[in-house]
Scaffold this motif. Sequence first.
Motif, PDB file in Angstrom:
ATOM      1  N   ALA A  43      -6.171   0.084   8.367  1.00  0.00           N
ATOM      2  CA  ALA A  43      -4.746  -0.083   8.071  1.00  0.00           C
ATOM      3  C   ALA A  43      -4.093  -1.079   9.025  1.00  0.00           C
ATOM      4  CB  ALA A  43      -4.026   1.261   8.162  1.00  0.00           C
ATOM      5  N   ASN A  44      -3.088  -1.783   8.497  1.00  0.00           N
ATOM      6  CA  ASN A  44      -2.172  -2.595   9.291  1.00  0.00           C
ATOM      7  C   ASN A  44      -1.226  -1.671  10.058  1.00  0.00           C
ATOM      8  OD1 ASN A  44      -2.676  -5.364   8.006  1.00  0.00           O
ATOM      9  ND2 ASN A  44      -2.137  -4.171   6.204  1.00  0.00           N
ATOM     10  N   LEU A  45      -0.813  -2.092  11.250  1.00  0.00           N
ATOM     11  CA  LEU A  45       0.114  -1.289  12.054  1.00  0.00           C
ATOM     12  C   LEU A  45       1.432  -2.034  12.250  1.00  0.00           C
ATOM     13  CD1 LEU A  45       0.652   1.103  14.126  1.00  0.00           C
ATOM     14  CD2 LEU A  45      -0.245  -0.461  15.873  1.00  0.00           C
ATOM     15  N   ALA A  46       2.534  -1.306  12.112  1.00  0.00           N
ATOM     16  CA  ALA A  46       3.846  -1.852  12.501  1.00  0.00           C
ATOM     17  C   ALA A  46       4.593  -0.736  13.202  1.00  0.00           C
ATOM     18  CB  ALA A  46       4.623  -2.323  11.280  1.00  0.00           C
ATOM     19  N   CYS A  69       3.746  -3.418   0.577  1.00  0.00           N
ATOM     20  CA  CYS A  69       3.868  -2.536   1.753  1.00  0.00           C
ATOM     21  C   CYS A  69       3.453  -1.113   1.409  1.00  0.00           C
ATOM     22  CB  CYS A  69       5.306  -2.514   2.255  1.00  0.00           C
ATOM     23  SG  CYS A  69       6.072  -4.133   2.355  1.00  0.00           S
ATOM     24  N   PRO A  70       2.206  -0.927   0.971  1.00  0.00           N
ATOM     25  CA  PRO A  70       1.779   0.423   0.598  1.00  0.00           C
ATOM     26  C   PRO A  70       1.573   1.279   1.846  1.00  0.00           C
ATOM     27  CG  PRO A  70      -0.068  -1.105   0.428  1.00  0.00           C
ATOM     28  CD  PRO A  70       1.138  -1.926   0.796  1.00  0.00           C
ATOM     29  N   LEU A  71       2.343   2.347   1.971  1.00  0.00           N
ATOM     30  CA  LEU A  71       2.277   3.179   3.175  1.00  0.00           C
ATOM     31  C   LEU A  71       1.120   4.156   3.101  1.00  0.00           C
ATOM     32  CD1 LEU A  71       6.052   3.896   3.762  1.00  0.00           C
ATOM     33  CD2 LEU A  71       4.528   2.540   5.212  1.00  0.00           C
ATOM     34  N   ILE A  72       0.276   4.114   4.121  1.00  0.00           N
ATOM     35  CA  ILE A  72      -0.826   5.073   4.254  1.00  0.00           C
ATOM     36  C   ILE A  72      -0.352   6.272   5.070  1.00  0.00           C
ATOM     37  CG2 ILE A  72      -3.127   5.414   5.234  1.00  0.00           C
ATOM     38  CD1 ILE A  72      -3.313   3.477   3.004  1.00  0.00           C
ATOM     39  N   ASP A  73       0.489   6.025   6.078  1.00  0.00           N
ATOM     40  CA  ASP A  73       0.927   7.097   6.967  1.00  0.00           C
ATOM     41  C   ASP A  73       2.139   6.596   7.768  1.00  0.00           C
ATOM     42  OD1 ASP A  73       0.914   9.549   8.265  1.00  0.00           O
ATOM     43  OD2 ASP A  73      -1.112   9.335   9.085  1.00  0.00           O
ATOM     44  N   VAL A  74       3.037   7.509   8.108  1.00  0.00           N
ATOM     45  CA  VAL A  74       4.182   7.187   8.975  1.00  0.00           C
ATOM     46  C   VAL A  74       4.282   8.307   9.999  1.00  0.00           C
ATOM     47  CG1 VAL A  74       6.663   6.729   9.090  1.00  0.00           C
ATOM     48  CG2 VAL A  74       5.393   6.105   7.030  1.00  0.00           C
ATOM     49  N   PRO A 108      -1.139   9.696  13.987  1.00  0.00           N
ATOM     50  CA  PRO A 108      -1.034   9.599  12.523  1.00  0.00           C
ATOM     51  C   PRO A 108      -1.654  10.831  11.872  1.00  0.00           C
ATOM     52  CG  PRO A 108      -2.816   8.204  13.298  1.00  0.00           C
ATOM     53  CD  PRO A 108      -2.265   8.901  14.514  1.00  0.00           C
ATOM     54  N   ARG A 109      -0.823  11.864  11.699  1.00  0.00           N
ATOM     55  CA  ARG A 109      -1.366  13.183  11.356  1.00  0.00           C
ATOM     56  C   ARG A 109      -2.054  13.244  10.003  1.00  0.00           C
ATOM     57  NH1 ARG A 109       2.662  17.994  12.371  1.00  0.00           N
ATOM     58  NH2 ARG A 109       4.113  16.587  11.348  1.00  0.00           N
ATOM     59  N   ALA A 110      -1.561  12.457   9.036  1.00  0.00           N
ATOM     60  CA  ALA A 110      -2.140  12.549   7.695  1.00  0.00           C
ATOM     61  C   ALA A 110      -3.450  11.773   7.589  1.00  0.00           C
ATOM     62  CB  ALA A 110      -1.151  12.037   6.657  1.00  0.00           C
ATOM     63  N   SER A 111      -3.581  10.703   8.342  1.00  0.00           N
ATOM     64  CA  SER A 111      -4.729   9.821   8.128  1.00  0.00           C
ATOM     65  C   SER A 111      -5.765   9.893   9.246  1.00  0.00           C
ATOM     66  CB  SER A 111      -4.258   8.375   7.967  1.00  0.00           C
ATOM     67  OG  SER A 111      -3.604   7.931   9.139  1.00  0.00           O
ATOM     68  N   MET A 166      10.089   5.621  19.126  1.00  0.00           N
ATOM     69  CA  MET A 166       9.355   4.758  18.204  1.00  0.00           C
ATOM     70  C   MET A 166       8.769   5.485  17.000  1.00  0.00           C
ATOM     71  SD  MET A 166       7.540   2.229  20.870  1.00  0.00           S
ATOM     72  CE  MET A 166       8.482   0.848  21.527  1.00  0.00           C
ATOM     73  N   VAL A 167       8.674   4.723  15.900  1.00  0.00           N
ATOM     74  CA  VAL A 167       8.031   5.206  14.679  1.00  0.00           C
ATOM     75  C   VAL A 167       6.948   4.191  14.310  1.00  0.00           C
ATOM     76  CG1 VAL A 167       8.341   5.808  12.250  1.00  0.00           C
ATOM     77  CG2 VAL A 167      10.171   6.310  13.888  1.00  0.00           C
ATOM     78  N   ALA A 168       5.743   4.694  14.014  1.00  0.00           N
ATOM     79  CA  ALA A 168       4.631   3.814  13.647  1.00  0.00           C
ATOM     80  C   ALA A 168       4.344   3.923  12.150  1.00  0.00           C
ATOM     81  CB  ALA A 168       3.382   4.178  14.444  1.00  0.00           C
ATOM     82  N   PHE A 169       4.152   2.769  11.530  1.00  0.00           N
ATOM     83  CA  PHE A 169       3.850   2.681  10.098  1.00  0.00           C
ATOM     84  C   PHE A 169       2.433   2.137   9.918  1.00  0.00           C
ATOM     85  CE2 PHE A 169       8.207   3.156   8.489  1.00  0.00           C
ATOM     86  CZ  PHE A 169       8.935   2.951   9.644  1.00  0.00           C
ATOM     87  N   LEU A 170       1.624   2.859   9.161  1.00  0.00           N
ATOM     88  CA  LEU A 170       0.300   2.353   8.801  1.00  0.00           C
ATOM     89  C   LEU A 170       0.342   1.900   7.352  1.00  0.00           C
ATOM     90  CD1 LEU A 170      -1.944   5.012  10.568  1.00  0.00           C
ATOM     91  CD2 LEU A 170      -1.546   2.633  11.266  1.00  0.00           C
TER      92      LEU A 170
END
Lengths: 260, 260
Positions: free
Chosen positions: B32-35, B56-61, B69-72, B108-112
């Motif tokens: 996954a890409n990270l932002a 911008c398909p979200l894998i996890d936030v 990243p609890r879900a992934s 901070m919030v991380a987006f995968l």
Amino acid sequence: MRNLTPEQFREQVRNGVFTGPTAGVCDGFVQANLAILPKEDAFEFLLFCQRNPKSCPLIDVTDLGSPVPRASAPTADLRTDLPKYRVYRNGELTDEPTDLNEYWTEDMVAFLIGCSFTFEEALIRNGIPMRHHEEGVNVPMYRTSFDTIPAGKFSGPMVVSMRPMGAGDVVRAVQVTSRFPSVHGAPVHIGNPEEIGIRNLASPDFGDAVPVREGETPVFWACGVTPQSVAMHTKPSLMITHAPGHMFVTDLKSEQLGVI
Amino acid sequence: MRNLTPEQFREQVRNGVFTGPTAGVCDGFVQANLAILPKEDAFEFLLFCQRNPKSCPLIDVTDLGSPVPRASAPTADLRTDLPKYRVYRNGELTDEPTDLNEYWTEDMVAFLIGCSFTFEEALIRNGIPMRHHEEGVNVPMYRTSFDTIPAGKFSGPMVVSMRPMGAGDVVRAVQVTSRFPSVHGAPVHIGNPEEIGIRNLASPDFGDAVPVREGETPVFWACGVTPQSVAMHTKPSLMITHAPGHMFVTDLKSEQLGVI
């Protein structure tokens, strides 16, 4: 009402001509559940929906303070274009208005969440009958032992809807609804209700019971009641939803939601 | 590296043993890409992703302040488990650290965000060769005339990646990638680049040019560079991403992302 365009239909709603439930109106167009929350809760609710796409598939989310769902119905106004609303303060139902003119503020975000009407249409087109339609009642819904993935204050059990069908229809039902992830998608469970924490199909938590005949299999889909049930549980200072059955009609055609 | 589990691989990254690009590691697992953005920008960026799921398909936030990243990948730590990061302040690249221990805050919030490695694997399994692999270069990427749907301060053109293929492979490529909406899904355009505002395939805006042979069709997919390109344009006070090619390896198997 079946043959009106969504724009024509919403105009009738806005002018107070149409005030009833929306099942069967604007054939082939997507209807959506509505949830409106103040900004302070909007990020966590959006995150909750992102994490629980089976129960909370987002069709559209408005800009802060804007009542216009630009992606799904750019000429609509969510303050006036649903036949009936429910206003909850601290989790208590306080009003059931037919418009939101006295409630809407610049601080609000509106969420449109996919509803089962779209995948039911697809099932019916595939020759799979809907028992609750035959019985003329609401679909039965149940709280399950599936937990949603929490986001901040939002958490709680997944609610599912149940449709019984002949064993020969089950595989096709999975295929047909898998095409539509933005309106709950494939079933979350097939068969034994106890496996997902449902003790008695005859006692749904929401909606009405329907008969399950000898040899039929109950099939369970994640239900759009989940986000409302979860949100109520957290008792947000203010939350506004559609009144049950009184949905928002978008400009999107159901077939446009098919991923393949 | 190909046969490590994601947990084993991330441990090597965390301990500084592995520092390179991640293409080809942990065969069959989603990268996954990270932002990472501060809270003040997180809601609008989440909304932007919701409105632009192809790019911008979200894998996890992650939860606010949590690097997990609890879900992934519930055992991972996004501060240490990518081989290289990029830190941008007001849109300017200011650092390229190998961990975020000095940058991470509770704010901070991380987006995968899904990446094309997953659908490329699926195409290759279906016998469709990837020209940029054959050439040993990065996939060519282009800014297009497709606008993303804005959300607050985030707006700008969609970036696409291009893969040329024989005409006989195009239909299968659509079918194969349609199964994976959370890693960009079906192509956004097939054929004439000028139709989507691309003047010259030989001059990509990002990545490297690849030869398009006589009779081949260029096929374009929405690209995960879009959200970074859009976010940079808005010059947020702080934004942290993965360094190009140095992705996050999740515990999810690619096949788990197939919607059918």
